[in-house]
Design a protein around this motif. Structure first.
Motif, PDB file in Angstrom:
ATOM      1  N   GLY A 182      -2.804   1.331   6.308  1.00 53.76           N
ATOM      2  CA  GLY A 182      -1.822   1.149   5.132  1.00 53.76           C
ATOM      3  C   GLY A 182      -0.927   2.449   5.727  1.00 53.76           C
ATOM      4  O   GLY A 182      -1.114   2.492   7.194  1.00 53.76           O
ATOM      5  N   ILE A 183      -0.596   3.181   4.588  1.00 55.16           N
ATOM      6  CA  ILE A 183       0.931   4.001   5.167  1.00 55.16           C
ATOM      7  C   ILE A 183       0.036   5.382   5.377  1.00 55.16           C
ATOM      8  O   ILE A 183       0.904   6.083   6.199  1.00 55.16           O
ATOM      9  N   ALA A 184      -1.155   5.666   5.082  1.00 53.40           N
ATOM     10  CA  ALA A 184      -1.997   7.119   5.517  1.00 53.40           C
ATOM     11  C   ALA A 184      -1.973   6.677   6.823  1.00 53.40           C
ATOM     12  O   ALA A 184      -3.106   5.865   7.570  1.00 53.40           O
ATOM     13  N   LYS A 185      -1.901   8.070   8.180  1.00 51.72           N
ATOM     14  CA  LYS A 185      -2.957   8.360   9.121  1.00 51.72           C
ATOM     15  C   LYS A 185      -4.399   8.009   9.034  1.00 51.72           C
ATOM     16  O   LYS A 185      -4.408   9.052   8.123  1.00 51.72           O
ATOM     17  N   GLY A 186      -4.215   7.099   9.752  1.00 47.26           N
ATOM     18  CA  GLY A 186      -5.730   7.083  10.166  1.00 47.26           C
ATOM     19  C   GLY A 186      -6.742   5.837   9.119  1.00 47.26           C
ATOM     20  O   GLY A 186      -7.975   6.175   9.413  1.00 47.26           O
ATOM     21  N   THR A 187      -5.900   5.419   8.119  1.00 52.85           N
ATOM     22  CA  THR A 187      -6.631   4.434   7.659  1.00 52.85           C
ATOM     23  C   THR A 187      -6.542   2.857   8.297  1.00 52.85           C
ATOM     24  O   THR A 187      -5.437   2.234   9.092  1.00 52.85           O
ATOM     25  N   LEU A 188      -7.414   2.600   8.845  1.00 51.37           N
ATOM     26  CA  LEU A 188      -7.998   1.191   9.625  1.00 51.37           C
ATOM     27  C   LEU A 188      -8.055  -0.331   8.394  1.00 51.37           C
ATOM     28  O   LEU A 188      -7.310  -0.797   9.271  1.00 51.37           O
TER      29      LEU A 188
ATOM     30  N   ASN B 297       1.039  -0.715  -0.065  1.00 46.85           N
ATOM     31  CA  ASN B 297      -0.115   0.188   0.197  1.00 46.85           C
ATOM     32  C   ASN B 297       0.609   1.165   0.468  1.00 46.85           C
ATOM     33  O   ASN B 297       1.774   1.555   0.444  1.00 46.85           O
ATOM     34  N   GLY B 298       0.337   2.477  -0.421  1.00 48.82           N
ATOM     35  CA  GLY B 298       1.378   4.150  -0.331  1.00 48.82           C
ATOM     36  C   GLY B 298       1.527   4.761  -1.579  1.00 48.82           C
ATOM     37  O   GLY B 298       2.633   4.742  -1.631  1.00 48.82           O
ATOM     38  N   VAL B 299       1.350   3.949  -2.525  1.00 47.98           N
ATOM     39  CA  VAL B 299       1.133   4.501  -3.994  1.00 47.98           C
ATOM     40  C   VAL B 299       1.739   5.832  -3.821  1.00 47.98           C
ATOM     41  O   VAL B 299       0.310   6.476  -3.574  1.00 47.98           O
ATOM     42  N   ILE B 300       2.328   6.560  -3.983  1.00 48.29           N
ATOM     43  CA  ILE B 300       2.214   7.911  -3.709  1.00 48.29           C
ATOM     44  C   ILE B 300       2.218   8.892  -5.504  1.00 48.29           C
ATOM     45  O   ILE B 300       2.437  10.148  -6.114  1.00 48.29           O
ATOM     46  N   ALA B 301       2.698   7.981  -6.599  1.00 51.18           N
ATOM     47  CA  ALA B 301       2.907   8.260  -7.463  1.00 51.18           C
ATOM     48  C   ALA B 301       3.084   7.967  -8.761  1.00 51.18           C
ATOM     49  O   ALA B 301       3.440   6.415  -8.766  1.00 51.18           O
ATOM     50  N   VAL B 302       1.935   7.482  -9.275  1.00 51.63           N
ATOM     51  CA  VAL B 302       2.259   6.572 -10.647  1.00 51.63           C
ATOM     52  C   VAL B 302       1.458   7.771 -12.430  1.00 51.63           C
ATOM     53  O   VAL B 302       1.299   8.566 -12.065  1.00 51.63           O
ATOM     54  N   THR B 303       1.959   6.302 -13.602  1.00 48.38           N
ATOM     55  CA  THR B 303       1.724   7.467 -14.489  1.00 48.38           C
ATOM     56  C   THR B 303       0.754   6.755 -14.881  1.00 48.38           C
ATOM     57  O   THR B 303       1.212   4.434 -14.555  1.00 48.38           O
TER      58      THR B 303
END
Length: 549
Positions: free
Chosen positions: A457-463, A220-226
């Motif tokens: 996941g890597i985002a805060k608050g992700t359950l 988890n945690g894609v921060i950029a994608v093409t």
């Protein structure tokens, strides 16, 4: 020997003895010497929880446990093949029973059509086979509610080459397996050291998730994608994305502009090792773009031909570049280390090297504390462009080299795999982390697992970060070391992040990646070791036959 330093004392700890404490006042010169060394930081950076000071992870490609070890330790030993005879007292494994070999649920399932067959033995002359489907959803559907009976129809692929007779010419090829007459070296290593018959991919799916899980436990945690596609990145249910397919690392000089590319957020084990001052490196076949192969190829297109799979095939497989997915540990321009002595340390190469650099570092006496190895493509074991014979040559030559070195006494080699390639394995994996996305299909459509745990996941608050259903298929795992148990089969439930956990426990005082990494819920590989007494045994094999020299 572990040394810790306290005010006025010097403590020497032997792994088989009680600590012995010497008063520095009684030996002032020795005390001053050790304190001076401590001030340089060397003992602190090399302090380990076990006798293991060097870990070499050989991360191979696309093999299920039954595909290589289903009939272990019994080989057919047909005329003209390399002979394998099991040592007396060799333990059996959870493999292909007589019932599974002759009355397999895949053979009984009419949905499999012409591919509805029992498992069958592939000979050494059939080392080159087709690549099977090993997609995140396809593997789940092959499991079919845990009945394990839809492999040919869901993940099976026929041939090549054309003109072969059944079952190689049907999707039933996915039911094929090798024995100790073909994967001889691996069976011999299992005889002398330790292996597991209960280890799994962390999640379902192909190479990229396997590589990322090995170093971070977190896809988890894609921060950029093409070229975003749900076939590669699935919504995680919290506004983010999880990788489920073979996206290439964003910004790698060799990544193809028209391909799906991603950059991952969060931490990986390289970040933690750097912070602690532990030397480490990722060594990948074809990574050195300045080198020219004997066939004249260079740059991103360096290639090698195989006697078995023919080719040539590019040495560097871009989506296998573990640390290239993270900005902090990437070397997108493939910069070279300043010198062999700098390998393992922070410099322009940023711990990313060619597989040839590993040999150079070992021969120079500069083996890093932690090394991740990836062979050139034709030697990584991936069906379609590699094979067990080419793979065996790489494994044996690498392990023979390490066993010849003085560092062998405190070294561990782990042979692990990134995914199963879809090859049949009869054992249903425990679902430790469930998922409900458009890509999931176990037990049913848009679901994988019921009532299992949920990792964030890597985002805060992700359950619960969706798109990470696991554990996935069962894969081989071997530990080769003077500290490994002898001729031992471990049944502890482990997965790819159990290797990550060993690094954390041995060098990082048990620090975890966090952010929903599987390392937090994974059992360790410790039961494959005996740290009470080292056995400096070596097993030197022939790279061509896999037999003892």
């Amino acid at each position: 020997m572990m040394r810790t330093f306290a005010s006025g004392t010097i403590t020497c700890w032997s792994y088989s003895e009680k600590p012995v404490i010497y008063k520095a006042a009684l030996i002032p010169l020795l005390g001053i010497f050790f304190v001076a060394i401590a001030s340089l930081g060397t003992p602190a950076t090399r302090q380990t929880a076990t006798p293991i000071k060097h870990l070499v992870i050989i991360f191979q490609e696309n093999v299920s446990f039954d595909h290589y070890f289903g009939t272990y330790p019994k080989a057919a030993n047909l005329p003209g093949e390399t002979v394998f005879k099991a040592a007396p007292g060799t333990p059996t494994v959870n493999g292909l029973t007589q019932s599974l070999l002759t009355n397999n649920p895949n053979a009984l399932n009419p949905d499999n059509g012409p591919g509805a067959i029992n498992p069958f033995r592939l000979t050494i002359k059939q080392a080159a086979t087709a690549d099977q489907d090993h997609g995140y959803g396809a593997e789940q559907r092959a499991f079919n509610f845990g009945l394990m009976n839809r492999f040919p129809v869901e993940v099976g692929a026929a041939g090549p080459p054309p003109g072969r007779t059944p079952p190689l010419s049907t999707t039933g090829l996915v039911m094929g397996y090798y024995d100790g007459n073909t994967v001889t070296a691996l069976w011999n290593y299992a005889q002398e050291f330790a292996m597991s018959d209960n280890s799994y991919c962390t999640v379902f799916g192909p190479s990229t998730p396997g590589h990322i899980n090995l170093i971070s436990g977190q896809t988890n945690g894609v921060i950029a994608v093409t070229h975003r596609s749900e076939a590669y990145e699935v919504d995680d249910g919290s506004g983010g994305m999880s990788v489920i397919a073979d996206a290439e690392p964003l910004g790698d000089k060799c990544s193809q502009p028209t391909r799906n590319q991603v950059q991952m957020g969060g931490r990986n084990i390289g970040d933690l090792l750097n912070k602690k001052g532990i030397t480490w490196g990722a060594f990948m076949g074809g990574f050195d773009l300045t080198r020219t192969n004997p066939n004249g190829t260079t740059g991103c297109n360096r290639s090698t031909k195989s006697e078995y799979t023919i080719g040539p095939y590019n040495d560097y497989i871009i989506h296998h570049g573990w640390f290239q997915y993270y900005r902090s540990t990437a070397n997108p321009e493939h910069k070279r280390p300043k010198s062999v002595s700098k390998i393992g340390h922070s410099d322009p190469a940023n711990h990313q090297y060619d597989i040839e650099d590993f040999r150079a570092a070992v021969e120079a006496g500069n083996l890093p504390d932690v090394s991740f190895l990836k062979a050139i493509a034709i030697q990584d074991g991936h069906a379609g462009y590699s094979d067990p014979i080419d793979e065996q040559q790489f494994l044996v030559e690498t392990i023979n080299l390490l066993m010849s070195r003085p560092e062998w006494q405190d070294t561990t080699i782990i042979i692990a795999y990134d995914d199963s390639d879809g090859w049949y394995d009869h054992q249903m994996s425990p679902i430790m982390n469930q998922s409900n996305t458009i890509a999931d299909g176990l037990p049913g459509r848009r679901s994988c697992g019921t009532g299992a745990g949920a990792l964030p996941g890597i985002a805060k608050g992700t359950l619960h970060a969706q798109g990470r259903c696991g554990f996935g298929p069962r894969i081989p795992l071997l530990v080769i070391s003077p500290w490994a148990k002898h001729n031992y089969v471990d049944h502890t439930l482990t997965n790819q992040t159990s290797i990550l956990r060993f690094i954390e426990d041995n060098w990082l005082n048990g620090q975890r990646i966090g952010q929903g990494s599987f390392d937090a819920i994974s059992d360790p590989i410790d039961n494959m070791f005996d740290f009470t007494k080292a056995n400096p045994r070596k097993l030197v094999l022939d790279p061509k036959t896999g037999s003892p020299r």
